[in-house]
Design a protein around this motif. Structure first.
Motif, PDB file in Angstrom:
ATOM      1  N   ASN A 148     -49.009   7.235  57.653  1.00  0.00           N
ATOM      2  CA  ASN A 148     -50.392   6.768  57.460  1.00  0.00           C
ATOM      3  C   ASN A 148     -50.726   5.609  58.394  1.00  0.00           C
ATOM      4  OD1 ASN A 148     -50.957   8.635  55.448  1.00  0.00           O
ATOM      5  ND2 ASN A 148     -50.677   7.189  53.757  1.00  0.00           N
TER       6      ASN A 148
ATOM      7  N   ASN B 243     -47.786   0.596  52.515  1.00  0.00           N
ATOM      8  CA  ASN B 243     -49.139   0.527  51.966  1.00  0.00           C
ATOM      9  C   ASN B 243     -49.766  -0.823  52.291  1.00  0.00           C
ATOM     10  OD1 ASN B 243     -49.577   3.040  50.877  1.00  0.00           O
ATOM     11  ND2 ASN B 243     -49.507   2.381  48.741  1.00  0.00           N
TER      12      ASN B 243
ATOM     13  N   ASN C 242     -44.662   9.418  54.241  1.00  0.00           N
ATOM     14  CA  ASN C 242     -46.097   9.487  54.492  1.00  0.00           C
ATOM     15  C   ASN C 242     -46.754   8.111  54.536  1.00  0.00           C
ATOM     16  OD1 ASN C 242     -45.921  12.561  52.990  1.00  0.00           O
ATOM     17  ND2 ASN C 242     -47.139  12.317  54.845  1.00  0.00           N
TER      18      ASN C 242
ATOM     19  N   ALA D 141     -56.503   7.346  51.080  1.00  0.00           N
ATOM     20  CA  ALA D 141     -55.232   6.686  51.383  1.00  0.00           C
ATOM     21  C   ALA D 141     -55.403   5.174  51.425  1.00  0.00           C
ATOM     22  CB  ALA D 141     -54.681   7.194  52.709  1.00  0.00           C
TER      23      ALA D 141
ATOM     24  N   ALA E  41     -52.668   9.780  50.150  1.00  0.00           N
ATOM     25  CA  ALA E  41     -52.787   8.601  49.286  1.00  0.00           C
ATOM     26  C   ALA E  41     -51.461   8.390  48.554  1.00  0.00           C
ATOM     27  CB  ALA E  41     -53.930   8.788  48.293  1.00  0.00           C
TER      28      ALA E  41
ATOM     29  N   PHE F  92     -54.172  12.181  56.015  1.00  0.00           N
ATOM     30  CA  PHE F  92     -53.670  11.010  55.316  1.00  0.00           C
ATOM     31  C   PHE F  92     -53.270  11.422  53.900  1.00  0.00           C
ATOM     32  CE2 PHE F  92     -56.042   8.880  58.636  1.00  0.00           C
ATOM     33  CZ  PHE F  92     -55.302   7.742  58.888  1.00  0.00           C
TER      34      PHE F  92
END
Length: 911
Positions: free
Chosen positions: A323, A236, A319, A263, A589, A587
């Protein structure tokens, strides 16, 4: 032609070499076997230089695979309730029991638990029988334990389980980030390809994200020793960094993706690099360096494995990685992409045929009524399942609850590998019917079976496997198996016929199954139906000759060249088209979640599990090979030296590791590379090879809610010293009976012409134990006993010879014991020399040097030998070590350790 006769015909037609595929990890290396009657196995084995996965390279496990051939320890005939039976009786019994239970309780009362080591053809018919004809989706696979989170991550992002990368990208990347993967030991050929690429291109950067420093870190320009469980937060933060520094591919995102804004908003919660570094327990400068390298490296490849997948938030971690690649358009291009590398030789093949409980077949699933109908029509299924079955943990919970009355376990060992393993064992003991098909007679799982079916194994049967980069290769039969052993697909089909489904399972050879598998993948797979990623349209009419000689080819395989050769597709998404309804990637989140188990005053340590270099899964194959038992001979717990000191643990001593679920007793290895507060225990050992070493006894059955994959990397435990009153070892030509090992800590190691047991005890008398051992041995007129007893010092020695040949050697002491390697060498003598008799009785070495822990298994080169050569010959590189000792010159699996040894010696000299 009957399948058995057909198989025999194929093998007798082999006149020279055979190309096949390695039976171990998901790298899927090609092998070349050539008949050689001078070899014990009858075969020379080498790497296939034409195979695109390995180009001739093999790791030490693969290079030793021919040494596992042979029938020692094999299951040689069907058994019902411990009694041998013929095949007709056994098959009727399996079919009859399953039919009776289904008639009484319905199709949800039965289950199959299968394996990523099955061939695709075996997998296909098992899935077809359960989902299409029994009418339940209660078939799941041990691949649930290793890559299910990656599958769901891909499906959420791409609309399909599509690995977008190729091994070719390893040589083309500018930056490779390895996340939660000790690649050097778990996927050695991938590691070697990265090492070769880095040597050819010194500008390439390699970063390892792993809580502990592993052998893989020796290749790294940067090691991010992340706090366990913080991977999603880390990526992230990277996504937010990309946004802040203008690295988002705005055009790609706008044309080919959905959900980016959401995201990015979620990722910005980790945008503060100082806070992120504290959250991940990383140095700010290290984190910033990696971010900068990512920013500057369009050819960015991210490889991830069990450290990501085996988590209660493994899907989100996957993910979070994906991303970052979507946001920068680093996908579908050379040298970049999110690359999940699988653990088993055919985990990918199982995904293709629907081996998971929440899949149908050919990358279709139960979320679409159209897909259910399509598969039912293609199979002409009598009783098509219409909803997900039970995933692995839920499946064994249902067995424990009595909801599943019968299970068929194929080619896997869940009593060892499932979380909360003791509960799984008890559930199977209580289950009405447990059928196990396996090649080995004695495993933790065969011990709890009602019906045993002997299976053919690697080298004895033909079929296909798919590796981590979607390349389909062949495993080929080059030897005949035991007379009563059969291929898994044959067993399944024979049971299906006896259950009344004969017309759908009239296969004579695996090529017929493969054609049907290919045809299903192509069925309504175009604009008239739903375009799916998995498509083998060019192979639906493959001939037997082409099947038997099929070259490694990545799917999709839709077209053929001018000569009719099928064309594979090494890299997906080059056109920016995905497999969602609108053909755009999604995408996701991500809100990072901590592991479900947290350290506490009662259980203050985080337990991590994983592989060691020379062992595979639950050791049923690798433990047959003596040289693979030399690198790590005993199960161990790795702990930071300061933690060990605080807990009163000594390096080489024993420790008790425990929590509410059970306990382990393990050899202590103090490793500065281990994080404070963390422990590492290998996953391989089990009841057949150690008394208290099955680590999954301590792993709670907590799973990712989306993938069902257990959190095997994050159990919480306590650790304390295990104080023994005496210790010893036994070398015996025959395995010891279990009665001699009761009440002891023990581990078993396969040696050349002997089994070795390391033993320690708290309460059992050493004298009475040795007396019991001696009295139970079958002596005769040719038996000669050597015995030494010193009660005061607690020293006992015992040796048994027959006709002058050593049969048994026992050494017990409160303190030092002889060097095991020398004692083992005595077993190679047809008649033990008088000199060695005296040395055995005295418990002293015969002048031989202690070579130390084995580093190079191929040539048996020990640590002490390497250190002496470095010092006396002033060796400064692994190449020079290779020239001096041969270490590292064969398979290359020990190269990371040789590098580490050189570095440690360099630092000692500098100090």
């Amino acid at each position: 032609m009957a399948a058995k006769n057909f198989s025999s015909f194929i093998k007798t037609s082999i006149k020279s070499s055979v190309k096949t595929t390695c039976p171990y990890c998901g790298v899927g290396c090609g092998m070349l076997l050539s008949p050689n009657p001078t070899m014990q196995s009858g075969w020379d084995l080498s790497g296939d230089k034409t195979h695109p996965a390995n180009f001739g390279r093999l790791c030490v496990k693969g290079a030793s695979a021919a040494e596992t051939l042979g029938f020692e320890g094999r299951l040689l005939s069907p058994q019902i309730n411990g009694q041998e039976a013929d095949w007709e009786t056994a098959l009727n019994e399996v079919a009859g029991r399953f039919k009776k239970i289904i008639d009484q309780y319905g199709p949800e009362s039965v289950a199959f638990y299968v394996s990523g080591q099955l061939l695709t053809e075996d997998y296909y018919v098992a899935n077809k029988l359960m989902k299409g004809f029994i009418g339940s989706a209660n078939i799941d696979t041990n691949s649930r334990l290793c890559m299910a989170s990656a599958v769901v991550g891909y499906k959420r992002a791409f609309g399909s389980d599509s690995v977008p990368c190729s091994y070719e990208d390893l040589e083309q990347a500018e930056l490779i980030t390895l996340v939660g993967s000790n690649t050097a030991w778990a996927h050695p050929i991938v590691y070697q390809r990265i090492a070769a690429a880095k040597k050819a291109n010194p500008q390439m950067k390699v970063v390892v994200v792993d809580p502990r420093r592993t052998a893989t870190c020796d290749l790294a320009d940067l090691h991010l020793a992340i706090k366990p469980g913080m991977d999603a937060a880390l990526f992230n933060g990277l996504l937010a960094y990309f946004s802040e520094h203008g690295e988002i591919d705005v055009d790609f995102v706008a044309r080919h993706c959905n959900g980016f804004a959401e995201a990015l908003d979620a990722a910005r919660q980790q945008a503060d690099i100082q806070e992120l570094a504290e959250l991940c327990d990383l140095a700010v400068e290290d984190l910033h360096q990696w971010f900068e390298w990512c920013l500057q490296s369009p050819k960015m490849l991210t490889l991830y494995s069990q450290g990501v997948n085996q988590s209660t938030s493994g899907v989100d971690k996957s993910n979070a990685i994906i991303n970052c690649h979507l946001a920068t358009g680093r996908i579908g291009k050379v040298g970049c992409g999110p690359f999940s590398i699988t653990g088993q030789p055919n985990a990918m093949g199982g995904r293709e045929v629907g081996g998971l409980a929440n899949q149908l077949a050919a990358h279709m699933d139960f979320t679409s009524e159209e897909s259910i109908d399509r598969v039912a029509r293609f199979w002409q299924a009598q009783n098509m399942a219409t909803q997900d079955g039970l995933k692995a943990v839920d499946m064994f919970d249902a067995i424990a609850a009595g909801k599943i009355k019968a299970i068929w376990i194929m080619n896997t060992n869940p009593v060892v590998s499932m979380p909360d393993a003791d509960r799984v064992r008890q559930a199977l003991l209580d289950c009405e019917t447990v059928v196990v098909s396996d090649c080995m007679a004695q495993t933790d799982t065969t011990e709890v079976a009602d019906i045993l079916l002997p299976a053919l194994t690697w080298g004895e049967t033909d079929g296909s496997v798919t590796n981590s980069d979607r390349t389909i290769s062949m495993q080929r039969a080059f030897i005949s198996g035991p007379e009563q052993s059969r291929a898994d697909w044959w067993m399944i089909c024979e049971v299906a016929k006896r259950m009344g489904f004969g017309e759908a399972f009239e296969y004579r050879h695996p090529v017929e199954i493969f054609r049907e598998h290919a045809a299903l993948s192509a069925f309504e797979n175009d604009e008239t139906g739903t375009i799916r990623d998995f498509n083998l349209a060019a192979l639906t009419d493959i001939s037997l000759d082409d099947y038997l000689t099929f070259p490694p080819t990545p799917w999709p395989i839709v077209d053929k060249d001018a000569r009719g050769k099928p064309l594979g597709t090494p890299r997906l998404f080059c056109d920016g088209q995905f497999f969602t309804s609108d053909r755009k990637a999604r995408f996701i989140a991500i809100t990072p979640r901590a592991p479900q188990s947290s350290p506490n005053p009662q259980y203050p340590f985080v337990l991590n599990t994983g592989r060691v270099r020379d062992q595979w899964h639950t050791m049923t194959r690798t433990a047959k090979t003596p040289k693979l038992m030399t690198h790590v001979a005993e199960p161990f717990v790795a702990i930071h030296p300061q933690d060990a000191e605080e807990k009163g643990l000594t390096n080489g001593g024993l420790a008790r590791v425990f929590n509410d679920l059970g306990e382990l007793i393990l050899r202590v290895e103090c490793q500065a590379s281990q994080r404070r507060g963390g422990l590492f225990v290998p996953m391989h050992w089990n009841r057949q090879y150690a008394s208290h070493a099955n680590v999954d006894r301590l792993v709670a059955a907590r799973v990712d809610p989306l993938s069902g994959q257990p959190e095997s990397k994050h159990a919480v435990v306590a650790v304390e010293a295990y104080h023994s009153s005496w210790k010893g070892f036994v070398l015996s030509r025959d395995s010891l009976e279990q009665a001699f090992l009761e009440g002891l800590y023990w581990s078993r190691i396969t040696g050349e012409q002997f089994q070795r047991y390391e033993v320690e005890a708290q309460d059992r008398s050493a004298r009475s134990w040795m007396d019991c051992l001696q009295s139970a041995m079958n002596g005769n007129d040719s038996t000669d006993w050597l015995r030494y007893v010193d009660e005061t010092e607690g020293v006992f020695r015992l040796a048994m010879l027959q006709n002058g040949k050593l049969q048994l050697a026992v050494f017990v002491s409160k303190d030092k014991l002889p060097e095991r390697r020398w004692v083992g060498q005595c077993f190679s003598q047809e008649v033990l020399s008088e000199r060695d008799r005296r040395f055995l009785l005295a418990g002293k070495l015969s002048g031989a040097k202690d070579a130390g822990k084995t580093i190079c298994s191929c040539f048996g080169v020990g640590l002490n030998t390497i250190l002496e050569a470095i010092e006396t010959q002033s060796l400064t590189s692994v190449e020079e070590i290779g020239k001096a000792l041969k270490a590292g010159t064969n398979c290359g699996s020990c190269l990371p350790e040789l590098t580490e040894i050189l570095q440690s010696q360099y630092h000692e000299l500098r100090a």
